[in-house]
Design a protein around this motif. Structure first.
Motif, PDB file in Angstrom:
ATOM      1  N   CYS A 153       1.596  35.093 -67.927  1.00 13.37           N
ATOM      2  CA  CYS A 153       1.415  33.640 -68.039  1.00 13.37           C
ATOM      3  C   CYS A 153       0.273  33.329 -69.001  1.00 13.37           C
ATOM      4  O   CYS A 153      -0.751  34.002 -68.986  1.00 13.37           O
ATOM      5  CB  CYS A 153       1.097  33.033 -66.684  1.00 13.37           C
ATOM      6  SG  CYS A 153       2.289  33.413 -65.382  1.00 13.37           S
ATOM      7  N   PHE A 154       0.429  32.294 -69.786  1.00 12.29           N
ATOM      8  CA  PHE A 154      -0.675  31.832 -70.624  1.00 12.29           C
ATOM      9  C   PHE A 154      -1.737  31.108 -69.788  1.00 12.29           C
ATOM     10  O   PHE A 154      -2.919  31.159 -70.124  1.00 12.29           O
ATOM     11  CB  PHE A 154      -0.180  30.881 -71.706  1.00 12.29           C
ATOM     12  CG  PHE A 154       0.566  31.556 -72.828  1.00 12.29           C
ATOM     13  CD1 PHE A 154      -0.028  32.557 -73.581  1.00 12.29           C
ATOM     14  CD2 PHE A 154       1.870  31.190 -73.138  1.00 12.29           C
ATOM     15  CE1 PHE A 154       0.648  33.171 -74.625  1.00 12.29           C
ATOM     16  CE2 PHE A 154       2.556  31.793 -74.171  1.00 12.29           C
ATOM     17  CZ  PHE A 154       1.947  32.790 -74.914  1.00 12.29           C
ATOM     18  N   SER A 155      -1.295  30.420 -68.729  1.00 13.21           N
ATOM     19  CA  SER A 155      -2.240  29.538 -68.047  1.00 13.21           C
ATOM     20  C   SER A 155      -1.633  29.005 -66.757  1.00 13.21           C
ATOM     21  O   SER A 155      -0.436  29.175 -66.492  1.00 13.21           O
ATOM     22  CB  SER A 155      -2.601  28.367 -68.960  1.00 13.21           C
ATOM     23  OG  SER A 155      -3.449  27.434 -68.334  1.00 13.21           O
ATOM     24  N   GLU A 156      -2.459  28.327 -65.975  1.00 12.89           N
ATOM     25  CA  GLU A 156      -1.975  27.533 -64.852  1.00 12.89           C
ATOM     26  C   GLU A 156      -1.672  26.105 -65.295  1.00 12.89           C
ATOM     27  O   GLU A 156      -1.131  25.312 -64.523  1.00 12.89           O
ATOM     28  CB  GLU A 156      -3.005  27.497 -63.727  1.00 12.89           C
ATOM     29  CG  GLU A 156      -4.282  26.750 -64.064  1.00 12.89           C
ATOM     30  CD  GLU A 156      -5.361  26.867 -62.996  1.00 12.89           C
ATOM     31  OE1 GLU A 156      -6.136  25.916 -62.862  1.00 12.89           O
ATOM     32  OE2 GLU A 156      -5.429  27.904 -62.318  1.00 12.89           O
ATOM     33  N   ASP A 157      -1.997  25.780 -66.543  1.00 14.83           N
ATOM     34  CA  ASP A 157      -1.853  24.412 -67.056  1.00 14.83           C
ATOM     35  C   ASP A 157      -0.671  24.307 -68.009  1.00 14.83           C
ATOM     36  O   ASP A 157      -0.554  25.096 -68.952  1.00 14.83           O
ATOM     37  CB  ASP A 157      -3.121  23.985 -67.789  1.00 14.83           C
ATOM     38  CG  ASP A 157      -2.995  22.576 -68.336  1.00 14.83           C
ATOM     39  OD1 ASP A 157      -3.188  21.625 -67.570  1.00 14.83           O
ATOM     40  OD2 ASP A 157      -2.649  22.440 -69.529  1.00 14.83           O
ATOM     41  N   PRO A 158       0.216  23.330 -67.838  1.00 13.10           N
ATOM     42  CA  PRO A 158       1.401  23.219 -68.688  1.00 13.10           C
ATOM     43  C   PRO A 158       1.099  22.831 -70.127  1.00 13.10           C
ATOM     44  O   PRO A 158       1.801  23.270 -71.047  1.00 13.10           O
ATOM     45  CB  PRO A 158       2.237  22.142 -68.000  1.00 13.10           C
ATOM     46  CG  PRO A 158       1.256  21.338 -67.202  1.00 13.10           C
ATOM     47  CD  PRO A 158       0.217  22.324 -66.755  1.00 13.10           C
ATOM     48  N   TYR A 159       0.065  22.021 -70.344  1.00  7.52           N
ATOM     49  CA  TYR A 159      -0.258  21.612 -71.712  1.00  7.52           C
ATOM     50  C   TYR A 159      -0.772  22.794 -72.519  1.00  7.52           C
ATOM     51  O   TYR A 159      -0.327  23.044 -73.646  1.00  7.52           O
ATOM     52  CB  TYR A 159      -1.295  20.486 -71.694  1.00  7.52           C
ATOM     53  CG  TYR A 159      -1.655  19.965 -73.072  1.00  7.52           C
ATOM     54  CD1 TYR A 159      -0.904  18.964 -73.672  1.00  7.52           C
ATOM     55  CD2 TYR A 159      -2.730  20.495 -73.776  1.00  7.52           C
ATOM     56  CE1 TYR A 159      -1.222  18.498 -74.944  1.00  7.52           C
ATOM     57  CE2 TYR A 159      -3.057  20.037 -75.040  1.00  7.52           C
ATOM     58  CZ  TYR A 159      -2.302  19.048 -75.619  1.00  7.52           C
ATOM     59  OH  TYR A 159      -2.614  18.592 -76.881  1.00  7.52           O
TER      60      TYR A 159
END
Length: 772
Positions: free
Chosen positions: A182-188
């Motif tokens: 995963c890149f992040s927990e944030d969608p943006y």
């Protein structure tokens, strides 16, 4: 000459001409990707020979849609330097496969060669970059785009055409073994990296896909695998449509807009519907709502898992095909599609729809006109010096400084003074432990471990001693005595701890390649596909090791090498400084050493929240706003380190936030109007450094519950000591609209708090009104 063979016709004309000439058997053959690529060849000495199994598979379908993993190297495939395809022979091997398919089938339709590249091409000599969590920590999509272009060049130079890219999973439960993807927990934030990956690998225009250094991107996984119940791989996603659209689909939408050639369906289910059977997702949203025209690929053996719902392989294949899956992966079900047609389970027209998508991609890649690869390019493209430098820079920017009591770091050792550094821990000198899952077998001597980086980068006269201390999950404390002795005599102890996704050749694997690590297994893996955890504490006796070293009184620098955010509560108080390195790739050891000795100023920011304990979960920053504080009785609700957080060796100070207007009408936003947000930032510290300026909004009075904070912009800026800069953001309809009560994406009257700062919790704020 047949129309489909003539480049003067449009792709649509050529596709239609070809489909009209195909038998049902040949059509079904184009939808199948049944074979493991490593079973298609045998290497004897320097010679690569195609197997009878490969030839039989081509005959079965009157051709072959795609072949997966011709160049894959890892313990699951069993491919290594002794039996795998060498870099200098790779294009020759690809051409043998392609030539056989073209010359031994009635219509001569080329085959797609599909390769894994979650963080670099999973092939012998492939450049391995930091995993996605590390890339997300850079907050630098431009750097990701550059790295992706090198990955594409390596893959295409070998003769392959499709790169399978992990990008769409949002990390909501760090117990999940695939957190590293995963890149992040944030969608943006994740969406910005997703579009960068697509542009780097495919190019910025549709025509560039046919270039000799670009490959088609298949983004995975569609969607919501990162929110699996219990953090267990492929578990159900207990979410509704709003959560789906707000959190889990923005990355896929960004990838589609960037031109991604395809998507891979997820293993999970959403509201009782498996993703491979989800017509509303794969056709309704993806194709009808977004206008996507590329392919949807199944995940490995996933269509066969639908037999439990459908009752037979034929029914499972019909269900997936009708939902929108076009190309199989290793399953039996899609090979029964001829029978499914004869049984009336699916129409040949539906098969034609999927075949046209597969053929269209082959034409876009130029395979009908130029089916064979240049057999000389791989030598210069694979492991190019520019790729290594980009890899090193990614690793540098991925490192997050979490703690630095009394400015222990950087380790300033005056010239001529003799100092001793004790390097201790299970991840100090194991290269594979810093590479992550989906990693190819490495050539002896390639890459730099943390210990090697420290020994190379330490000032002259510095003595560096090493003690293993303990393993990742092993419960033995036999190494403690040596580690304590080394620390007691040192000026500083660097403890290199964390986890490992390193597979072993004697390991057990499922039919889709995921590792099988059961309770009580001797494996040191505690992360990777199939390796989920219940506890986020450090494995084995690592916490005990830290306590024993701390008892000596030596200053401690903890370097975390990990694929998920571990709970560091058990060691945080004992450590004077903490660096978070995720899995930083082959250049990670050098990058970490450069930061330890101050040659590089750390600039990474957390792409995920760091929990205090698994008992807190979920702990991601953008949860729904409850309207009033909610707390646990037995521990704080806040994370140990918040989203967007990261220290530097210098200090950044923010001025007030200024808006171009403090109110804007809904109609203005709908007409393309924007609000400009300006904030001043100054480097008030003693040295130059990079700071990621982050823009969040918090929305009230909108008619639906919103989130505590939502990232809507970021800018990474480099500032010399004393330098000031104004950073400008713009918010328009895309950033300020939301999914309303009728599930329409619209701007509506509301009150918007604008927050700008260096993390999700350290901001300066002002307010914007959106009025009727």
């Amino acid at each position: 000459m047949e129309k489909y063979r003539q480049p003067g016709y449009s792709i649509e004309e050529r596709v239609q001409d070809l489909i009209e000439r195909m038998t049902l058997q040949e059509k079904v053959g184009q939808l199948n990707q049944r074979m493991y690529g490593w079973d298609a060849y045998v290497r004897t000495g320097e010679e690569i020979t195609l197997t009878d199994a490969f030839k039989e598979e081509v005959a079965r379908g009157g051709g072959m849609g795609a072949l997966y993993g011709l160049f894959r190297s890892d313990p699951w495939s069993g491919v290594h330097y002794g039996n795998g395809i060498q870099t200098e022979k790779s294009a020759e091997a690809a051409n043998k496969v392609q030539r056989y398919v073209v010359e031994n089938t009635r219509l001569g339709i080329p085959v797609l060669l599909t390769e894994e590249c979650p963080h670099g091409h999973q092939a012998l000599d492939g450049t391995l970059f930091p995993v996605n969590l590390g890339v997300g920590a850079t907050w630098n999509p431009d750097l990701m785009q550059r790295a992706s272009s090198y990955i594409a060049a390596e893959i295409r130079s070998r003769g392959a055409h499709i790169g399978l890219v992990s990008a769409l999973d949002i990390l909501h439960d760090p117990r999940w073994g695939r957190s590293e993807e995963c890149f992040s927990e944030d969608p943006y934030l994740a969406a910005r990296f997703t579009e960068s990956a697509v542009r780097g690998m495919q190019g910025t225009t549709p025509e560039m896909l046919a270039n000799s250094d670009k490959v088609a991107v298949v983004l995975k996984h569609l969607c919501a695998q990162g929110t699996a119940q219990g953090g267990r791989n492929a578990g159900p996603a207990a979410i509704g449509e709003r959560e789906l659209r707000e959190i889990h689909l923005p990355g896929a939408n960004a990838g589609a807009k960037a031109g991604a050639a395809g998507f891979m369906a997820a293993y999970n289910e959403i509201d009782g519907i498996p993703c491979h059977a989800n017509h509303a997702l794969l056709t309704g949203i993806l194709r009808e709502e977004w206008g996507f025209e590329g392919i949807v690929m199944a995940d490995g053996v996933a269509v066969d898992r639908l037999v439990a719902l459908a009752g037979s392989h034929e029914s499972a294949a019909a269900l997936a095909l009708s939902a929108g899956v076009d190309l199989s992966l290793w399953d039996t079900a899609f090979s029964t599609l001829e029978k499914a047609v004869s049984q009336g389970l699916v129409s040949e027209q539906t098969i034609d729809r999927a075949v046209s998508r597969v053929l269209r991609l082959k034409f876009r890649l130029g395979l009908f006109d130029r089916p064979y690869a240049d057999e000389t390019r791989a030598i210069s493209a694979v492991g190019a010096p520019a790729a290594r430098e980009t890899n090193l820079q990614l690793a540098r920017e991925s490192i997050v400084l979490l703690k630095n009591t009394n400015q222990l770091l950087p380790l300033n050792i005056p010239k001529g003074e003799k100092r001793k550094i004790a390097v201790i821990g299970p991840n100090a000198d194991r290269l594979y432990n810093q590479l992550g899952d989906y990693t190819s077998v490495q050539r002896e001597g390639k890459g730099t471990t943390v210990l090697q980086g420290i020994r190379t980068g330490a000032p002259e006269g510095t003595e560096v001693v090493f003690a293993l201390g303990c393993g990742i999950r092993d419960g033995s404390t036999a190494g403690f005595k040596e580690a304590v002795a080394a620390a007691r005599e040192a000026d500083v102890a660097v403890l290199v701890l964390g986890g490992s996704s390193a597979r072993q050749f004697n390991g057990a694997f499922d039919s889709n390649g995921e590792a099988i690590v059961g309770e009580g297994s001797p494996s040191e893996m505690d992360c990777g596909e199939g390796v989920d955890l219940a506890s986020l504490s450090l494995g084995g006796v690592q916490e005990q090791l830290v306590e024993r070293i701390a008892a000596t009184g030596v200053p401690i620098v903890a370097v975390m090498i990990q694929g998920r955010p571990h709970a560091l509560t058990g060691i945080e108080a004992h450590c004077d400084a903490i660096l978070c390195g995720w899995y930083p790739g082959t250049e990670g050891g050098q990058a970490i050493a450069e930061i330890l000795f101050g040659k590089v100023n750390p600039s990474g920011k957390l792409p995920v929240s760091m929990p205090r304990s698994a008992d807190q979960l979920p702990v991601y920053y953008n949860q729904k706003d409850p309207g009033r504080p909610r707390h646990y009785v037995d521990m704080p609700s806040s994370p140990l380190y918040p989203f967007g957080y990261g220290l530097s060796y210098t200090t950044f100070e923010y001025g007030d936030v200024a808006l171009s207007t403090d109110r804007i009408k809904v109609s203005e936003l709908e007409a393309g109007g924007q609000v400009s947000i300006t904030v001043g930032i100054v480097n008030a510290g003693p040295r130059s450094g990079a700071e990621t300026v982050q823009l969040y909004i918090q929305v009230r009075e909108s008619g639906i519950s919103r989130r505590i904070a939502e990232l809507k912009g970021f800018r990474k800026v480099e500032l010399a000591s004393g330098e000031q800069q104004s950073v400008v953001f713009k918010l328009g309809h895309e950033e300020l609209a939301f999914w309303n009560q009728d599930m329409q994406f619209k701007a509506q009257p509301c009150r918007v708090r604008i927050m700008v700062g260096g993390s999700s919790v350290d901001t300066v704020a002002t307010e914007l009104l959106i009025v009727p």
